[in-house]
Design a protein around this motif. Structure first.
Motif, PDB file in Angstrom:
ATOM      1  N   GLU A 371       0.821  -1.217   0.000  1.00 31.73           N
ATOM      2  CA  GLU A 371       0.000   0.000   0.000  1.00 31.73           C
ATOM      3  C   GLU A 371       0.848   1.257   0.000  1.00 31.73           C
ATOM      4  O   GLU A 371       0.561   2.216  -0.733  1.00 31.73           O
ATOM      5  CB  GLU A 371      -0.924   0.006   1.222  1.00 31.73           C
ATOM      6  N   ALA A 372       1.871   1.289   0.838  1.00 29.21           N
ATOM      7  CA  ALA A 372       2.693   2.492   0.945  1.00 29.21           C
ATOM      8  C   ALA A 372       3.360   2.812  -0.392  1.00 29.21           C
ATOM      9  O   ALA A 372       3.393   3.979  -0.827  1.00 29.21           O
ATOM     10  CB  ALA A 372       3.738   2.331   2.036  1.00 29.21           C
ATOM     11  N   GLY A 373       3.896   1.801  -1.060  1.00 27.17           N
ATOM     12  CA  GLY A 373       4.560   2.024  -2.334  1.00 27.17           C
ATOM     13  C   GLY A 373       3.608   2.499  -3.414  1.00 27.17           C
ATOM     14  O   GLY A 373       3.919   3.428  -4.179  1.00 27.17           O
ATOM     15  N   THR A 374       2.432   1.874  -3.499  1.00 26.79           N
ATOM     16  CA  THR A 374       1.473   2.248  -4.539  1.00 26.79           C
ATOM     17  C   THR A 374       0.907   3.645  -4.300  1.00 26.79           C
ATOM     18  O   THR A 374       0.847   4.474  -5.215  1.00 26.79           O
ATOM     19  CB  THR A 374       0.327   1.224  -4.596  1.00 26.79           C
ATOM     20  N   ALA A 375       0.466   3.897  -3.057  1.00 27.81           N
ATOM     21  CA  ALA A 375      -0.091   5.215  -2.746  1.00 27.81           C
ATOM     22  C   ALA A 375       0.973   6.297  -2.899  1.00 27.81           C
ATOM     23  O   ALA A 375       0.697   7.383  -3.432  1.00 27.81           O
ATOM     24  CB  ALA A 375      -0.659   5.228  -1.331  1.00 27.81           C
ATOM     25  N   GLY A 376       2.199   6.003  -2.449  1.00 23.98           N
ATOM     26  CA  GLY A 376       3.280   6.978  -2.587  1.00 23.98           C
ATOM     27  C   GLY A 376       3.587   7.286  -4.041  1.00 23.98           C
ATOM     28  O   GLY A 376       3.794   8.446  -4.410  1.00 23.98           O
ATOM     29  N   THR A 377       3.596   6.249  -4.882  1.00 27.62           N
ATOM     30  CA  THR A 377       3.826   6.463  -6.312  1.00 27.62           C
ATOM     31  C   THR A 377       2.721   7.306  -6.923  1.00 27.62           C
ATOM     32  O   THR A 377       2.979   8.233  -7.700  1.00 27.62           O
ATOM     33  CB  THR A 377       3.923   5.113  -7.047  1.00 27.62           C
ATOM     34  N   GLY A 378       1.471   6.997  -6.552  1.00 24.31           N
ATOM     35  CA  GLY A 378       0.344   7.752  -7.089  1.00 24.31           C
ATOM     36  C   GLY A 378       0.399   9.219  -6.699  1.00 24.31           C
ATOM     37  O   GLY A 378       0.207  10.117  -7.541  1.00 24.31           O
ATOM     38  N   LEU A 379       0.650   9.488  -5.412  1.00 24.82           N
ATOM     39  CA  LEU A 379       0.712  10.880  -4.956  1.00 24.82           C
ATOM     40  C   LEU A 379       1.892  11.612  -5.583  1.00 24.82           C
ATOM     41  O   LEU A 379       1.804  12.807  -5.912  1.00 24.82           O
ATOM     42  CB  LEU A 379       0.788  10.932  -3.434  1.00 24.82           C
ATOM     43  N   VAL A 498       1.623  10.183   4.602  1.00 24.23           N
ATOM     44  CA  VAL A 498       0.784   9.042   4.226  1.00 24.23           C
ATOM     45  C   VAL A 498       1.616   7.764   4.119  1.00 24.23           C
ATOM     46  O   VAL A 498       1.226   6.707   4.628  1.00 24.23           O
ATOM     47  CB  VAL A 498       0.062   9.336   2.894  1.00 24.23           C
ATOM     48  N   ILE A 499       2.759   7.842   3.464  1.00 22.27           N
ATOM     49  CA  ILE A 499       3.622   6.670   3.308  1.00 22.27           C
ATOM     50  C   ILE A 499       4.058   6.139   4.670  1.00 22.27           C
ATOM     51  O   ILE A 499       4.036   4.923   4.926  1.00 22.27           O
ATOM     52  CB  ILE A 499       4.851   7.024   2.449  1.00 22.27           C
ATOM     53  N   SER A 500       4.435   7.035   5.568  1.00 22.31           N
ATOM     54  CA  SER A 500       4.857   6.620   6.901  1.00 22.31           C
ATOM     55  C   SER A 500       3.730   5.907   7.642  1.00 22.31           C
ATOM     56  O   SER A 500       3.940   4.863   8.272  1.00 22.31           O
ATOM     57  CB  SER A 500       5.325   7.844   7.689  1.00 22.31           C
ATOM     58  N   ALA A 501       2.515   6.462   7.569  1.00 23.84           N
ATOM     59  CA  ALA A 501       1.375   5.850   8.269  1.00 23.84           C
ATOM     60  C   ALA A 501       1.030   4.486   7.688  1.00 23.84           C
ATOM     61  O   ALA A 501       0.748   3.532   8.422  1.00 23.84           O
ATOM     62  CB  ALA A 501       0.161   6.786   8.194  1.00 23.84           C
ATOM     63  N   LEU A 502       1.062   4.351   6.362  1.00 27.03           N
ATOM     64  CA  LEU A 502       0.716   3.069   5.742  1.00 27.03           C
ATOM     65  C   LEU A 502       1.765   2.006   6.030  1.00 27.03           C
ATOM     66  O   LEU A 502       1.448   0.821   6.158  1.00 27.03           O
ATOM     67  CB  LEU A 502       0.537   3.257   4.233  1.00 27.03           C
ATOM     68  N   ARG A 503       3.031   2.406   6.125  1.00 28.15           N
ATOM     69  CA  ARG A 503       4.067   1.432   6.486  1.00 28.15           C
ATOM     70  C   ARG A 503       3.910   0.980   7.925  1.00 28.15           C
ATOM     71  O   ARG A 503       4.102  -0.187   8.245  1.00 28.15           O
ATOM     72  CB  ARG A 503       5.444   2.055   6.275  1.00 28.15           C
ATOM     73  N   THR A 504       3.537   1.909   8.807  1.00 32.73           N
ATOM     74  CA  THR A 504       3.348   1.564  10.223  1.00 32.73           C
ATOM     75  C   THR A 504       2.187   0.609  10.404  1.00 32.73           C
ATOM     76  O   THR A 504       2.242  -0.314  11.219  1.00 32.73           O
ATOM     77  CB  THR A 504       3.106   2.834  11.052  1.00 32.73           C
ATOM     78  N   GLY A 505       1.120   0.829   9.629  1.00 37.03           N
ATOM     79  CA  GLY A 505      -0.099   0.034   9.823  1.00 37.03           C
ATOM     80  C   GLY A 505      -0.319  -1.006   8.773  1.00 37.03           C
ATOM     81  O   GLY A 505      -1.450  -1.379   8.491  1.00 37.03           O
ATOM     82  N   ARG A 506       0.770  -1.544   8.162  1.00 35.58           N
ATOM     83  CA  ARG A 506       0.576  -2.480   7.060  1.00 35.58           C
ATOM     84  C   ARG A 506       0.076  -3.836   7.516  1.00 35.58           C
ATOM     85  O   ARG A 506      -0.422  -4.611   6.718  1.00 35.58           O
ATOM     86  CB  ARG A 506       1.865  -2.645   6.268  1.00 35.58           C
ATOM     87  N   HIS A 507       0.205  -4.147   8.830  1.00 36.08           N
ATOM     88  CA  HIS A 507      -0.350  -5.409   9.310  1.00 36.08           C
ATOM     89  C   HIS A 507      -1.742  -5.128   9.856  1.00 36.08           C
ATOM     90  O   HIS A 507      -1.988  -4.099  10.443  1.00 36.08           O
ATOM     91  CB  HIS A 507       0.514  -6.006  10.409  1.00 36.08           C
ATOM     92  N   PRO A 508      -2.716  -6.055   9.689  1.00 37.49           N
ATOM     93  CA  PRO A 508      -4.071  -5.836  10.165  1.00 37.49           C
ATOM     94  C   PRO A 508      -4.090  -5.647  11.675  1.00 37.49           C
ATOM     95  O   PRO A 508      -3.417  -6.345  12.416  1.00 37.49           O
ATOM     96  CB  PRO A 508      -4.819  -7.120   9.758  1.00 37.49           C
TER      97      PRO A 508
END
Length: 531
Positions: A371-379, A498-508
């Motif tokens: 998620e972090a990589g895809t969202a970061g690339t998009g932004l 956003v990237i930092s938050a998605l990396r932190t919360g990548r596990h359910p």
């Protein structure tokens, strides 16, 4: 143009309608008919394949019309600016932003109202209110009445959009709900394209009032269509939160007032400084209320979830960048490139197709790079597109200009499905309605802020350019370039968060941050009072 991609099928289809109660999902059994005890999917008309197709088409048409008015309004700005209304630059911003602001502020409570009062009734009410706002805008003799009409239409849009999703899910068999949600989401994106194309046709031959006259018959036709084809959805228990809704809406309005009126009144003037101070006070009051209320419109403790926090910020900043573009682009093509309204509207159509084409690949890329990589690339691509557009001037060929637009469209198509899924997948199941509502509100709030910020930059820069003797086209191109660069900077800075938050919360997480934990002995621990 507001685009939203559906979350990928994960065995359960989540509702996109804002509600404080959990909607029925793809795995839930259909509601039993009180008359026969047999499973029912809605009215008799909606129980047949043709009836279901009619309901799906009506719900998609409803959300398309509501979204299209945002894009169409940007095309009307040049005509309104030279009309008998004689609006100032800040008043032009209010004309555009009032609809989006009211839409965003009422979106979440409107979903709960539909649960409580009946979705079909609220949907019909929303269409009626939307049409009444269009009529009031068309007949407006002056600016105050036009702003009132825009606010009324925004309230109608907030009522009808979440209700369309609720009615659609109820009338669709479980096996077909993923396709229905996809069609609804595509309608959101197509709404912008339809607004550009339809608005261009109207404004090419009619004054700005013709745009609102065009929406009146659309609302009436949709009202009759929905009344005839849509089923009545059983009401659910839902608790309204008028205090929380009011605090959130007033905070948004105060923030926009400060941004829009700052150049004219002065950034340190009492009204503007007071507006920013009031924004902070209202947000603090909203958080305090949300922590204490039994059923808040939006529980602040949900923002403890990193994926939800990152997804919400990402959705907001993505639409911030996109609507910064939409506000400037229609004026740039007319003022700088010399396009007619018709040419301007159709010049933007390829961007919508590009965004929809890329959206289908967003989630598959997420499975490969996260998620972090895809969202970061998009932004990052959204920011890159804005920076490229800042280099455009009257001599830029349309093909090159379109390439810049497609860079931004590619970024939006990659980021949106990933960010949407991050929100809905991180919210506990019994709060899925609130998560969907948060996604919609973040989308519209980002749009309102993007319009306000870039419009304010345009106002300040245009005044400065005119004072130095620059031509209208040259002054506007220079102002647009500065606006795009500022918007790109905001997207890049927020994108890092956003990237930092998605990396932190990548596990359910699998837990509800607002639910008290239990000790091994079974005793309930104290709920923390701060997120």
């Amino acid at each position: 143009m507001t685009s939203s991609a559906p979350p990928p099928p994960t065995g359960r289809t989540r509702s996109a309608g804002p509600s404080t109660t959990a909607p029925r999902t793809a795995d839930d059994p259909p509601t039993a008919s009180p008359a026969t005890g047999a499973p029912a999917t809605g009215s008799d008309a909606a129980a047949t394949p043709a009836g279901r197709r009619s309901v799906t088409a009506a719900m998609c048409a409803g959300v398309l019309v509501a979204q299209s008015l945002v894009a169409a309004m940007n095309l009307a700005i040049p005509k309104i600016a030279t009309s008998d209304l004689h609006p100032t630059p800040s008043q032009l911003l209010w004309i555009v932003d009032t609809y989006v602001l009211v839409f965003a502020g009422l979106l979440i409570p409107a979903g709960a109202l539909g649960d409580r009062c009946g979705r079909k009734g609220i949907l019909l009410t929303g269409l009626g209110v939307f049409g009444a706002g269009a009529l009031l805008s068309a007949l407006a003799p002056g600016l105050p009445v036009l702003l009132a009409g825009r606010a009324v239409s925004g309230a109608g849009a907030a009522l009808l959009v979440p209700a369309t999703m609720s009615v659609l899910l109820y009338s669709t068999p479980p096996a077909r709900r993923a396709s229905a949600v996809a069609a609804w989401s595509v309608a959101l994106g197509v709404g912008g394209m339809a607004g550009n194309a339809g608005g261009a046709l109207i404004l090419q031959y009619l004054p700005w009032q013709g745009l609102f006259w065009g929406y009146l018959p659309l609302a009436l036709v949709l009202f009759a269509w929905v009344a005839r084809s849509a089923p009545r959805v059983p009401r659910q228990t839902a608790t309204l939160d008028p205090a929380g809704s009011a605090l959130l809406a007033l905070a948004s309005a105060a923030l926009l007032f400060g941004i829009i009126e700052g150049p004219g009144l002065g950034w340190v003037s009492p009204p503007v400084a007071g507006a920013f101070a009031l924004t902070l006070a209202l947000l603090a009051g909203f958080v305090r209320h949300g922590l204490r209320a039994a059923h808040p419109v939006l529980d602040p403790r949900l923002f403890r979830l990193p994926r939800l926090r990152g997804g919400s910020i990402g959705i907001t900043v993505a639409f911030f960048g996109m609507f910064a573009l939409f506000y400037v682009n229609a004026q740039f093509l007319q003022y700088v490139k010399g396009y007619s309204p018709l040419q301007t509207g159709f010049a933007n159509v390829p961007m919508a197709f590009g965004m929809m084409a890329v959206t289908t690949y967003g989630m598959s890329l997420t499975r490969r790079i996260g998620e972090a990589g895809t969202a970061g690339t998009g932004l990052a691509l959204i920011a890159a597109g804005l920076l490229l557009l800042s280099t455009a001037d009257a001599a830029t060929p349309y093909v090159l200009y379109l390439a810049f637009l497609l860079v931004l469209a590619t970024g939006a198509g990659l980021a949106m499905p990933t960010l949407s899924h991050a929100i809905v997948a991180s919210v506990p199941a019994h709060r899925s309605g609130m998560g969907s509502g948060l996604q919609g509100a973040a989308r519209e709030l980002g749009a309102a802020l993007g319009i306000a910020v870039v419009g304010t930059v345009l106002s300040v820069r245009l005044t400065s350019g005119a004072g130095h003797g620059a031509t209208t086209a040259g002054a506007f191109a220079d102002a647009a370039a500065l606006g795009y660069r500022i918007a790109a900077g905001v997207v890049l800075v927020a994108g890092a968060v956003v990237i930092s938050a998605l990396r932190t919360g990548r596990h359910p997480t699998g837990t509800d941050p607002a639910t008290p934990h239990r000790h091994r002995s079974g005793a309930r621990s104290e709920v923390r009072s701060a997120p």
